[in-house]
Motif scaffolding. Structure first.
Motif, PDB file in Angstrom:
ATOM      1  N   LEU A  25      43.698  -4.054  45.010  1.00  0.00           N
ATOM      2  CA  LEU A  25      44.899  -3.905  45.838  1.00  0.00           C
ATOM      3  C   LEU A  25      45.768  -2.736  45.386  1.00  0.00           C
ATOM      4  O   LEU A  25      46.339  -2.028  46.222  1.00  0.00           O
ATOM      5  N   LEU A  26      45.851  -2.512  44.088  1.00  0.00           N
ATOM      6  CA  LEU A  26      46.684  -1.414  43.574  1.00  0.00           C
ATOM      7  C   LEU A  26      46.192  -0.060  44.093  1.00  0.00           C
ATOM      8  O   LEU A  26      46.998   0.808  44.436  1.00  0.00           O
ATOM      9  N   THR A  27      44.885   0.111  44.190  1.00  0.00           N
ATOM     10  CA  THR A  27      44.343   1.371  44.708  1.00  0.00           C
ATOM     11  C   THR A  27      44.709   1.552  46.168  1.00  0.00           C
ATOM     12  O   THR A  27      45.044   2.650  46.603  1.00  0.00           O
ATOM     13  N   TRP A  28      44.640   0.479  46.947  1.00  0.00           N
ATOM     14  CA  TRP A  28      45.012   0.563  48.368  1.00  0.00           C
ATOM     15  C   TRP A  28      46.487   0.920  48.532  1.00  0.00           C
ATOM     16  O   TRP A  28      46.857   1.735  49.367  1.00  0.00           O
ATOM     17  N   VAL A  29      47.354   0.313  47.721  1.00  0.00           N
ATOM     18  CA  VAL A  29      48.791   0.585  47.797  1.00  0.00           C
ATOM     19  C   VAL A  29      49.078   2.029  47.379  1.00  0.00           C
ATOM     20  O   VAL A  29      49.866   2.725  48.023  1.00  0.00           O
ATOM     21  N   THR A  30      48.407   2.493  46.325  1.00  0.00           N
ATOM     22  CA  THR A  30      48.584   3.869  45.879  1.00  0.00           C
ATOM     23  C   THR A  30      48.109   4.848  46.943  1.00  0.00           C
ATOM     24  O   THR A  30      48.746   5.880  47.186  1.00  0.00           O
ATOM     25  N   LEU A  31      46.992   4.528  47.617  1.00  0.00           N
ATOM     26  CA  LEU A  31      46.494   5.370  48.700  1.00  0.00           C
ATOM     27  C   LEU A  31      47.517   5.440  49.834  1.00  0.00           C
ATOM     28  O   LEU A  31      47.758   6.502  50.396  1.00  0.00           O
ATOM     29  N   PHE A  32      48.125   4.323  50.160  1.00  0.00           N
ATOM     30  CA  PHE A  32      49.144   4.298  51.213  1.00  0.00           C
ATOM     31  C   PHE A  32      50.318   5.212  50.858  1.00  0.00           C
ATOM     32  O   PHE A  32      50.751   6.029  51.678  1.00  0.00           O
ATOM     33  N   PHE A  33      50.828   5.091  49.638  1.00  0.00           N
ATOM     34  CA  PHE A  33      51.977   5.908  49.242  1.00  0.00           C
ATOM     35  C   PHE A  33      51.615   7.385  49.121  1.00  0.00           C
ATOM     36  O   PHE A  33      52.418   8.247  49.467  1.00  0.00           O
ATOM     37  N   ALA A  34      50.413   7.694  48.654  1.00  0.00           N
ATOM     38  CA  ALA A  34      49.988   9.091  48.579  1.00  0.00           C
ATOM     39  C   ALA A  34      49.840   9.679  49.979  1.00  0.00           C
ATOM     40  O   ALA A  34      50.196  10.835  50.217  1.00  0.00           O
ATOM     41  N   SER A  35      49.338   8.887  50.915  1.00  0.00           N
ATOM     42  CA  SER A  35      49.203   9.359  52.294  1.00  0.00           C
ATOM     43  C   SER A  35      50.578   9.584  52.929  1.00  0.00           C
ATOM     44  O   SER A  35      50.779  10.571  53.641  1.00  0.00           O
ATOM     45  N   CYS A  36      51.501   8.684  52.670  1.00  0.00           N
ATOM     46  CA  CYS A  36      52.869   8.858  53.184  1.00  0.00           C
ATOM     47  C   CYS A  36      53.518  10.106  52.586  1.00  0.00           C
ATOM     48  O   CYS A  36      54.207  10.848  53.291  1.00  0.00           O
ATOM     49  N   ALA A  37      53.296  10.343  51.300  1.00  0.00           N
ATOM     50  CA  ALA A  37      53.862  11.529  50.658  1.00  0.00           C
ATOM     51  C   ALA A  37      53.263  12.804  51.239  1.00  0.00           C
ATOM     52  O   ALA A  37      53.984  13.782  51.483  1.00  0.00           O
ATOM     53  N   ALA A  38      51.967  12.805  51.496  1.00  0.00           N
ATOM     54  CA  ALA A  38      51.327  13.988  52.091  1.00  0.00           C
ATOM     55  C   ALA A  38      51.861  14.234  53.494  1.00  0.00           C
ATOM     56  O   ALA A  38      52.113  15.377  53.886  1.00  0.00           O
ATOM     57  N   TRP A  39      52.040  13.171  54.263  1.00  0.00           N
ATOM     58  CA  TRP A  39      52.600  13.305  55.611  1.00  0.00           C
ATOM     59  C   TRP A  39      54.014  13.871  55.545  1.00  0.00           C
ATOM     60  O   TRP A  39      54.386  14.754  56.311  1.00  0.00           O
ATOM     61  N   TRP A  40      54.814  13.367  54.603  1.00  0.00           N
ATOM     62  CA  TRP A  40      56.195  13.813  54.469  1.00  0.00           C
ATOM     63  C   TRP A  40      56.259  15.292  54.081  1.00  0.00           C
ATOM     64  O   TRP A  40      57.075  16.048  54.611  1.00  0.00           O
ATOM     65  N   VAL A  41      55.379  15.721  53.163  1.00  0.00           N
ATOM     66  CA  VAL A  41      55.364  17.125  52.740  1.00  0.00           C
ATOM     67  C   VAL A  41      54.960  18.017  53.901  1.00  0.00           C
ATOM     68  O   VAL A  41      55.563  19.071  54.133  1.00  0.00           O
ATOM     69  N   ARG A  42      53.939  17.614  54.659  1.00  0.00           N
ATOM     70  CA  ARG A  42      53.511  18.432  55.807  1.00  0.00           C
ATOM     71  C   ARG A  42      54.614  18.509  56.853  1.00  0.00           C
ATOM     72  O   ARG A  42      54.839  19.558  57.458  1.00  0.00           O
ATOM     73  N   LYS A  43      55.323  17.401  57.074  1.00  0.00           N
ATOM     74  CA  LYS A  43      56.426  17.390  58.049  1.00  0.00           C
ATOM     75  C   LYS A  43      57.545  18.320  57.589  1.00  0.00           C
ATOM     76  O   LYS A  43      58.087  19.087  58.379  1.00  0.00           O
ATOM     77  N   LYS A  44      57.860  18.271  56.315  1.00  0.00           N
ATOM     78  CA  LYS A  44      58.924  19.109  55.767  1.00  0.00           C
ATOM     79  C   LYS A  44      58.541  20.594  55.836  1.00  0.00           C
ATOM     80  O   LYS A  44      59.377  21.440  56.155  1.00  0.00           O
TER      81      LYS A  44
END
Length: 50
Positions: A25-44
């Motif tokens: 589960l920790l890997t899935w949660v980390t993947l979610f947050f890393a994906s959100c961070a990548a989306w946020w950086v691309r949006k910015k």
């Protein structure tokens, strides 16, 4: 931009970890947050280009 490439490397590594142990589960949660961070950086970065 370097930060975005680093996030892509982290996401790739997490996908490899998920393939080997899909019940971690920790890997899935980390993947979610890393994906959100990548989306946020691309949006910015796209707003900075405007």
């Amino acid at each position: 931009m370097k930060f975005l490439y680093l996030l892509y490397l982290v996401i790739a590594r997490l996908v490899i970890d998920i393939i080997s142990t899909p019940d971690d589960l920790l890997t899935w949660v980390t993947l979610f947050f890393a994906s959100c961070a990548a989306w946020w950086v691309r949006k910015k970065e796209s707003k900075k280009d405007d």
